[in-house]
Design a protein around this motif. Structure first.
Motif, PDB file in Angstrom:
ATOM      1  N   ASP A 180       0.840  -1.197   0.000  1.00 22.56           N
ATOM      2  CA  ASP A 180       0.000   0.000   0.000  1.00 22.56           C
ATOM      3  C   ASP A 180       0.875   1.246   0.000  1.00 22.56           C
ATOM      4  OD1 ASP A 180      -2.662  -1.180   0.233  1.00 22.56           O
ATOM      5  OD2 ASP A 180      -1.976  -1.863   2.197  1.00 22.56           O
ATOM      6  N   LEU A 181       0.437   2.235  -0.759  1.00 17.41           N
ATOM      7  CA  LEU A 181       1.202   3.481  -0.836  1.00 17.41           C
ATOM      8  C   LEU A 181       1.462   4.079   0.550  1.00 17.41           C
ATOM      9  CD1 LEU A 181       2.479   5.715  -2.605  1.00 17.41           C
ATOM     10  CD2 LEU A 181       0.257   6.873  -2.573  1.00 17.41           C
ATOM     11  N   TYR A 182       0.521   3.883   1.473  1.00 22.39           N
ATOM     12  CA  TYR A 182       0.724   4.543   2.785  1.00 22.39           C
ATOM     13  C   TYR A 182       1.938   4.013   3.525  1.00 22.39           C
ATOM     14  CZ  TYR A 182      -2.015   1.329   5.989  1.00 22.39           C
ATOM     15  OH  TYR A 182      -2.494   0.312   6.755  1.00 22.39           O
ATOM     16  N   GLN A 183       2.413   2.827   3.148  1.00 24.64           N
ATOM     17  CA  GLN A 183       3.648   2.350   3.778  1.00 24.64           C
ATOM     18  C   GLN A 183       4.802   3.302   3.456  1.00 24.64           C
ATOM     19  OE1 GLN A 183       2.903   0.219   5.793  1.00 24.64           O
ATOM     20  NE2 GLN A 183       1.413  -1.251   4.958  1.00 24.64           N
ATOM     21  N   PHE A 184       4.803   3.848   2.254  1.00 26.10           N
ATOM     22  CA  PHE A 184       5.878   4.768   1.880  1.00 26.10           C
ATOM     23  C   PHE A 184       5.651   6.158   2.462  1.00 26.10           C
ATOM     24  CE2 PHE A 184       6.065   1.657  -1.711  1.00 26.10           C
ATOM     25  CZ  PHE A 184       7.310   1.132  -1.397  1.00 26.10           C
ATOM     26  N   THR A 185       4.406   6.608   2.499  1.00 24.25           N
ATOM     27  CA  THR A 185       4.172   7.947   3.045  1.00 24.25           C
ATOM     28  C   THR A 185       4.474   7.959   4.546  1.00 24.25           C
ATOM     29  OG1 THR A 185       1.805   7.515   3.312  1.00 24.25           O
ATOM     30  CG2 THR A 185       2.472   8.544   1.264  1.00 24.25           C
ATOM     31  N   MET A 186       4.098   6.883   5.238  1.00 22.11           N
ATOM     32  CA  MET A 186       4.437   6.815   6.667  1.00 22.11           C
ATOM     33  C   MET A 186       5.935   6.708   6.880  1.00 22.11           C
ATOM     34  SD  MET A 186       1.542   4.563   8.579  1.00 22.11           S
ATOM     35  CE  MET A 186       1.411   3.197   7.433  1.00 22.11           C
TER      36      MET A 186
ATOM     37  N   GLN B 277       8.256   7.854   5.074  1.00 25.15           N
ATOM     38  CA  GLN B 277       8.854   9.186   4.910  1.00 25.15           C
ATOM     39  C   GLN B 277       8.684  10.004   6.202  1.00 25.15           C
ATOM     40  OE1 GLN B 277       9.126  10.503   1.041  1.00 25.15           O
ATOM     41  NE2 GLN B 277       8.536  12.623   1.427  1.00 25.15           N
ATOM     42  N   GLY B 278       7.524   9.881   6.813  1.00 24.22           N
ATOM     43  CA  GLY B 278       7.279  10.561   8.090  1.00 24.22           C
ATOM     44  C   GLY B 278       8.233  10.079   9.180  1.00 24.22           C
ATOM     45  N   TYR B 279       8.391   8.773   9.297  1.00 21.27           N
ATOM     46  CA  TYR B 279       9.272   8.224  10.331  1.00 21.27           C
ATOM     47  C   TYR B 279      10.718   8.663  10.108  1.00 21.27           C
ATOM     48  CZ  TYR B 279       5.460   5.198  11.903  1.00 21.27           C
ATOM     49  OH  TYR B 279       4.279   4.733  12.400  1.00 21.27           O
TER      50      TYR B 279
ATOM     51  N   GLU C  91      11.831  11.232   8.464  1.00 23.56           N
ATOM     52  CA  GLU C  91      11.958  12.683   8.652  1.00 23.56           C
ATOM     53  C   GLU C  91      12.176  13.022  10.122  1.00 23.56           C
ATOM     54  OE1 GLU C  91      12.802  15.439   6.448  1.00 23.56           O
ATOM     55  OE2 GLU C  91      11.687  13.838   5.421  1.00 23.56           O
TER      56      GLU C  91
ATOM     57  N   MET D 210      12.369   8.661  13.642  1.00 27.85           N
ATOM     58  CA  MET D 210      11.665   7.679  14.503  1.00 27.85           C
ATOM     59  C   MET D 210      11.997   6.278  14.020  1.00 27.85           C
ATOM     60  SD  MET D 210       7.921   9.471  15.045  1.00 27.85           S
ATOM     61  CE  MET D 210       7.199   8.072  15.907  1.00 27.85           C
TER      62      MET D 210
ATOM     63  N   ILE E 153      10.537   0.610  13.796  1.00 29.28           N
ATOM     64  CA  ILE E 153       9.197   0.812  13.241  1.00 29.28           C
ATOM     65  C   ILE E 153       9.172   0.940  11.720  1.00 29.28           C
ATOM     66  CG2 ILE E 153       9.033   3.356  13.588  1.00 29.28           C
ATOM     67  CD1 ILE E 153       6.085   2.737  14.582  1.00 29.28           C
TER      68      ILE E 153
ATOM     69  N   GLN F  18       6.758  -1.797   9.856  1.00 31.17           N
ATOM     70  CA  GLN F  18       5.598  -1.236   9.159  1.00 31.17           C
ATOM     71  C   GLN F  18       5.640  -1.550   7.664  1.00 31.17           C
ATOM     72  OE1 GLN F  18       2.821   0.749  10.524  1.00 31.17           O
ATOM     73  NE2 GLN F  18       2.144   0.023   8.525  1.00 31.17           N
TER      74      GLN F  18
ATOM     75  N   SER G  55      -4.725   1.707  -3.658  1.00 34.30           N
ATOM     76  CA  SER G  55      -3.630   1.848  -2.692  1.00 34.30           C
ATOM     77  C   SER G  55      -2.384   1.094  -3.147  1.00 34.30           C
ATOM     78  CB  SER G  55      -4.065   1.308  -1.325  1.00 34.30           C
ATOM     79  OG  SER G  55      -4.233  -0.101  -1.383  1.00 34.30           O
TER      80      SER G  55
ATOM     81  N   VAL H 295       0.736   0.065  -4.893  1.00 40.01           N
ATOM     82  CA  VAL H 295       1.817   0.758  -5.593  1.00 40.01           C
ATOM     83  C   VAL H 295       2.224   0.007  -6.856  1.00 40.01           C
ATOM     84  CG1 VAL H 295       4.157   1.680  -5.397  1.00 40.01           C
ATOM     85  CG2 VAL H 295       2.636   1.713  -3.398  1.00 40.01           C
TER      86      VAL H 295
ATOM     87  N   THR I 116      -2.214   7.331   2.673  1.00 42.86           N
ATOM     88  CA  THR I 116      -1.899   8.352   3.673  1.00 42.86           C
ATOM     89  C   THR I 116      -1.196   7.727   4.859  1.00 42.86           C
ATOM     90  OG1 THR I 116      -4.082   8.087   4.620  1.00 42.86           O
ATOM     91  CG2 THR I 116      -3.838   9.741   2.918  1.00 42.86           C
TER      92      THR I 116
ATOM     93  N   PHE J 298       0.746   4.933  12.780  1.00 42.77           N
ATOM     94  CA  PHE J 298       1.535   6.156  12.702  1.00 42.77           C
ATOM     95  C   PHE J 298       1.141   7.106  13.835  1.00 42.77           C
ATOM     96  CE2 PHE J 298       2.776  10.376  11.247  1.00 42.77           C
ATOM     97  CZ  PHE J 298       4.041  10.152  10.736  1.00 42.77           C
TER      98      PHE J 298
ATOM     99  N   ALA K 269       6.310  16.002   6.526  1.00 46.16           N
ATOM    100  CA  ALA K 269       7.050  15.019   5.732  1.00 46.16           C
ATOM    101  C   ALA K 269       6.437  14.832   4.341  1.00 46.16           C
ATOM    102  CB  ALA K 269       7.091  13.671   6.466  1.00 46.16           C
ATOM    103  N   GLN K 270       5.138  15.153   4.195  1.00 47.40           N
ATOM    104  CA  GLN K 270       4.421  14.930   2.927  1.00 47.40           C
ATOM    105  C   GLN K 270       3.585  16.155   2.612  1.00 47.40           C
ATOM    106  OE1 GLN K 270       3.620  11.762   1.105  1.00 47.40           O
ATOM    107  NE2 GLN K 270       5.565  11.108   1.960  1.00 47.40           N
TER     108      GLN K 270
END
Lengths: 445, 445
Positions: free
Chosen positions: A11-17, A19-21, A23, A26, A116, A120, B182, B184, B197, B202, B219-220
């Motif tokens: 799922d794309l959200y694995q990459f968006t999260m 990126q958050g971690y 950044e 974490m 994490i 994740q 979702s 990828v 997302t 998260f 981050a996004q």
């Protein structure tokens, strides 16, 4: 080897999260557990399956140069993320229930402990692999319980949801106690005995049904199973009797006939009588067509003279319950237990263990869902299987998992072995776990 | 390219029948058609999908030296069979309905004309590919009809039945009118826009929900969709409003919030009010969690202020109807039409064509199922796509198939566009076909 899918199968959200971690830096240790929230309607238990493919995935998951380049050209991701995935390997620890273990709601069958971003990023495919085989094995176990002593063969490849579903379902059915599969690749990949005879088209392509039977028998003298429902089932049974005499002169035996339509119990009774009168007492009757555990139980209750069954579509799609309400949830991060409280989806926090007790007759009597460090009587079902991304022991063989499943089904309380919904199995949540949940709720209250 | 599966991914009976055909020298031309016998309960139409993967399979199917060697060492097959499969290529003709075409029961969507060993040997994987995408596209079309003007995203990969199911379902959903997935890898393979997302984990990994939102947004910055139901949905909506002010100073806009639990309509109403009062009128509300066409219709009837939906498990498993009663049946051999008469499974014989008529408003008004050589008013839906194993035209793009599906859904009679079971669409069986069936029945009577 089975085809390996790209690590982009997520799922794309694995990459968006991720990126958050990255950044935020974490990268502390997270604990995720896979469990099922609710049993499907009418079901009494689940059978764990898919661990072997899940561990193979974790051992090998990586992004190729082309995949990283593709991610880069989407323009969505930071250099930090691209660098991270380019070097990504699964480096975590895994504890799990062995494949073939019976389990119940809220009991984790797999735990991942890893930084994490690592734990994740593997979520989607891990769920995809564990969910499907557990779904099919749990359904297949019911079919096995409904048809004791019968040869059961998975016939579902054509209507399974894609190629991987067909292959992994063949594995899950065999693990749950099936005798084999129609799927040839499942024999090559997993050593599952393959079974098969003829389709209606074979009979139809011949001008004459009896000639089709004779031709098939001579082409496959060691595997003569004749499909007799293309035109008139009982008329075909008489043709089989006549043919058997001629074949006997060439030393060819008709192993079985197959029924694939109509009232299978009724046809089987009539066909059995025709075969018996014709001296073919050793010729079995194999049946297929819209079968599931309920139909098999109905035929068993009639003492129908059917010796084996091909079970297809309803089994491989688990048609009465085509999915499990399963989840892979964060239970701890940076040493602190976590609890999701979304309505109807609250989880038990922390690293957990399942302790199972058995009665004097060897049957399961109750489980305790507890914190990992708790000590309770009974067998601890989650065992270490991977440390630092490496397996601790060689993979359990499919034969071992199948033997365990058979033992587990034998150990089930009698009520849970029935197809009807039984009183729920006893699952106690340890006081320590209840206290932890309350404490976390107060913190976020 | 998607992983290719071994040609051994088939039912054993394909090989046992093949041995029979080769033994008898039966290699005359056979005609097989793929069709659906019955609509699933409550359904009004089906949407054809999967042809592209089916044709790719036919263009490339072959047995490797290792696969032939493996077949040999099973000891089951004749040298004639092993030699045949070693040289096997699909050399037949294919006519088919374009992907995205609406169709009904008994109407063939694909016809194969080839020597019988060739046409039979490809059966299992052909069904496996056509069945699944048609299943999901037909379900997805209902979701599309239930949520006009909404962004629809497939979220189902994790509970799809394996990897291939997740990928091909993303394709089938997009074909039927979804906006994206979702998944990828579906973006990479098929150009399907991917969406994603954050997960609850998260939020949970952060000590503070508001901090999680802020970190994600930074981050996004181009894709700020915040999941607000981890603890208390409305409380989180207030945090979003507070955060929006601070983010605005950095030029970051909150695109949407996501709801994933509880009564989505009720939460959406409350959250919309909170966002509006906070000046976030442009921030959308995206919802997910146990959605299907019925839930979307319910939310639409409430005029719920939800701008987009993530639809997952129930769609990708087609949970109300996880399989279609489809078949790939021999309709003619050596120039003579064939008819299977098994109880409840009788088929219309011969090479068939479907003629569709449209009313003055452009809506479909009725189909005629006829023999191929018949002439009837209306559009002939089956068109030549492959001759002698080679495609006649370049593959239709997914975008073309998607455009056709949209046009087809617009052309559906109004009653059939509703979720409830409507009066059946008019499908007339041509007199020529009825006569042929009767003649064949008399021959075998």
């Amino acid at each position: 080897m089975l085809p390996r899918y790209s690590a982009l199968l997520t799922d794309l959200y694995q990459f968006t999260m991720l990126q958050g971690y990255l950044e935020q830096g974490m990268e502390e240790v997270a604990v995720y557990e896979f469990f099922v929230r609710k049993l499907p309607p009418g079901r009494n238990f689940l059978l764990a399956a898919g661990l072997e493919q899940a561990l193979q995935f974790l051992e090998t998951v990586a992004f190729s140069t082309e995949e990283v380049a593709w991610l880069e050209q989407t323009g969505r991701f930071s250099p930090k993320l691209l660098d991270y995935v380019a070097n990504f390997r699964f480096s975590g620890d895994v504890d799990a229930m062995a494949e073939g273990t019976v389990f119940f709601t809220d009991e984790p069958i797999l735990r991942v402990v890893a930084p994490i971003p690592v734990a994740q990023l593997v979520e989607t495919r891990l769920i995809n692999l564990l969910h499907f085989q557990t779904l099919v094995a749990s359904k297949a176990a019911r079919v096995v319980l409904a048809a004791p002593g019968k040869l059961l063969v998975d016939f579902g490849l054509r209507r399974a949801h894609g190629a991987e579903a067909g292959l992994l379902a063949a594995r899950a059915c065999y693990l749950a106690g099936f005798g084999g599969s129609s799927n040839v690749l499942a024999e090559r990949e997993f050593g599952i005995p393959s079974y098969g005879t003829m389709a209606h088209s074979f009979v139809q392509a011949h001008a004459d049904e009896a000639q089709a039977f004779a031709n098939f028998a001579h082409a496959q003298p060691g595997n003569v199973v004749l499909l007799i429902d293309t035109y008139d089932t009982e008329a075909a049974a008489h043709k089989v009797v006549a043919l058997a005499l001629r074949l006997a002169q060439d030393g060819i035996r008709i192993k079985a006939v197959r029924l694939d339509s109509g009232d299978l119990g009724e046809h089987a009774r009539k066909v059995r009588a025709i075969l018996d009168r014709g001296g073919l007492r050793e010729t079995g009757i194999f049946a297929s067509g819209n079968l599931d555990e309920f139909e098999l139980a109905r035929l068993a209750a009639q003492q129908s003279p059917i010796s084996g069954f091909g079970v297809g579509t309803r089994l491989l799609t688990s048609s009465d319950a085509p999915y499990l309400d399963c989840a892979y949830k964060l239970q701890e991060y940076a040493g602190r237990p976590r609890r999701k409280r979304s309505e109807g989806k609250a989880t038990w926090p922390g690293r957990k263990q399942v302790f199972r007790s058995y009665g004097p007759d060897g049957r399961m009597v109750g489980d305790i869902l507890a914190l990992e460090q708790d000590r309770h009587p009974g067998e601890a079902l989650l065992k270490p299987v991977m440390r630092g991304g490496k397996r601790l022991t060689p993979a359990a063989s499919l034969a071992e998992a199948r033997a365990l499943a058979a033992a587990e089904l034998a150990r089930l309380p009698e009520g849970l072995r029935q197809l009807d919904k039984a009183a729920p199995y006893s699952m106690e949540v340890a006081q320590s776990l209840q206290d932890l949940a309350r404490t976390l709720d107060r913190q976020h209250g």
